[in-house]
Design a protein around this motif. Structure first.
Motif, short mmCIF file in Angstrom:
data_model
loop_
_atom_site.label_atom_id
_atom_site.label_comp_id
_atom_site.label_asym_id
_atom_site.label_seq_id
_atom_site.Cartn_x
_atom_site.Cartn_y
_atom_site.Cartn_z
N ASP A 138 36.87 38.60 41.96
CA ASP A 138 38.20 38.73 41.30
C ASP A 138 37.82 37.93 40.06
OD1 ASP A 138 40.62 39.30 42.01
OD2 ASP A 138 40.33 38.06 44.01
N TRP A 139 37.90 38.79 38.91
CA TRP A 139 37.65 38.04 37.59
C TRP A 139 38.69 38.53 36.74
CZ3 TRP A 139 35.41 40.77 33.51
CH2 TRP A 139 35.16 42.22 33.78
N LYS A 140 38.94 37.76 35.64
CA LYS A 140 39.71 38.19 34.61
C LYS A 140 39.14 38.96 33.33
CE LYS A 140 43.85 36.49 32.11
NZ LYS A 140 44.42 37.91 32.23
N HIS A 141 39.64 40.01 33.29
CA HIS A 141 39.18 40.88 32.02
C HIS A 141 39.95 40.02 30.88
CE1 HIS A 141 38.57 45.55 31.90
NE2 HIS A 141 37.38 44.74 31.70
N THR A 142 39.04 39.71 29.90
CA THR A 142 39.39 38.87 28.59
C THR A 142 40.40 40.03 27.67
OG1 THR A 142 37.44 39.13 27.45
CG2 THR A 142 38.10 37.13 28.61
N ALA A 143 39.69 41.23 27.77
CA ALA A 143 40.43 42.32 26.90
C ALA A 143 41.63 43.02 27.67
CB ALA A 143 39.22 43.39 26.84
N GLU A 144 42.20 42.44 28.61
CA GLU A 144 43.36 42.95 29.26
C GLU A 144 44.47 43.21 28.45
OE1 GLU A 144 44.67 41.20 33.25
OE2 GLU A 144 43.02 42.24 33.64
N LYS A 145 44.80 42.33 27.52
CA LYS A 145 45.92 42.51 26.82
C LYS A 145 46.00 43.62 25.87
CE LYS A 145 45.86 38.87 23.17
NZ LYS A 145 46.53 38.29 22.47
N TRP A 146 44.62 43.84 25.41
CA TRP A 146 44.28 45.19 24.68
C TRP A 146 44.46 46.61 25.53
CZ3 TRP A 146 45.97 43.46 20.24
CH2 TRP A 146 45.52 42.00 19.99
#
Ligand code: GTP
Ligand code: MG
Length: 149
Positions: A138-146
């Protein structure tokens, strides 16, 4: 958001398109959450392909997928099951559009490069067969909001 199981078959490994397939999913914006290369044991392939048991292509299929290492991956994102299947192309590469993985790299059904889960229930089942829970990150995509609005 959902997850799907994508496997690069032994012909995909031999043809040297592992990186290209992973790149396509990454570029699309999907998130890689699990990855391993393995020589799939026969019992695993029997479970994976249990829906095809008894069909005429079943034995050749097990021999094909068991013939060398495969690269097993799990991808996460919105509609990744359906979109992933579109990215793979039709089961028969001859009927796959150019631009799809099978349409770019394959010619015949019995050497169609890649596998993708075909439903939510299949994805859950297949991820559970191929990976232990702790092998999925489980990891967070830092580009997710793009990638998503
Ligand atoms: P997967 O993503 O690999 O599951 O392909 P699919 O969902 O598009 O096809 P399906 O589940 O119906 O079949 C599983 C795999 O069996 C196919 O990807 C092929 O590798 C193989 N297969 C299916 N039908 C045939 C066939 O008629 N002949 C041969 N030689 N192989 C077949
Ligand atoms: Mg299938």
């Amino acid at each position: 958001s959902e997850r799907t199981f994508i496997m690069i078959k032994p012909d995909g490994v031999q043809r040297g398109v592992v990186g290209d397939i992973i790149r396509r999913f990454e570029q699309r914006g999907y998130k890689l959450v699990a990855l391993k290369m393995l020589q799939p044991p026969k019992a695993l392939l029997e479970s994976h392909y249990e829906e095809h048991k008894g069909k005429k292509f079943y034995e050749p299929l097990l021999e094909y997928i068991g013939s060398g290492p495969v690269v097993a991956t799990v991808w996460e994102g919105v509609n990744v099951i359906t979109v992933g299947r579109k990215m793979l192309g039709a089961t028969d590469p001859a009927k796959s559009e150019p631009g799809t993985i099978r349409g770019d790299f394959g010619i015949v059904t019995g050497r169609n490069i890649v596998h993708g889960s075909d439903s939510e229930s299949a994805a859950k089942r297949e991820i559970g067969l191929w990976f232990r829970p702790e092998e999925v990150s489980d990891w967070k995509h830092t580009a997710e909001k793009w990638i998503y609005e």
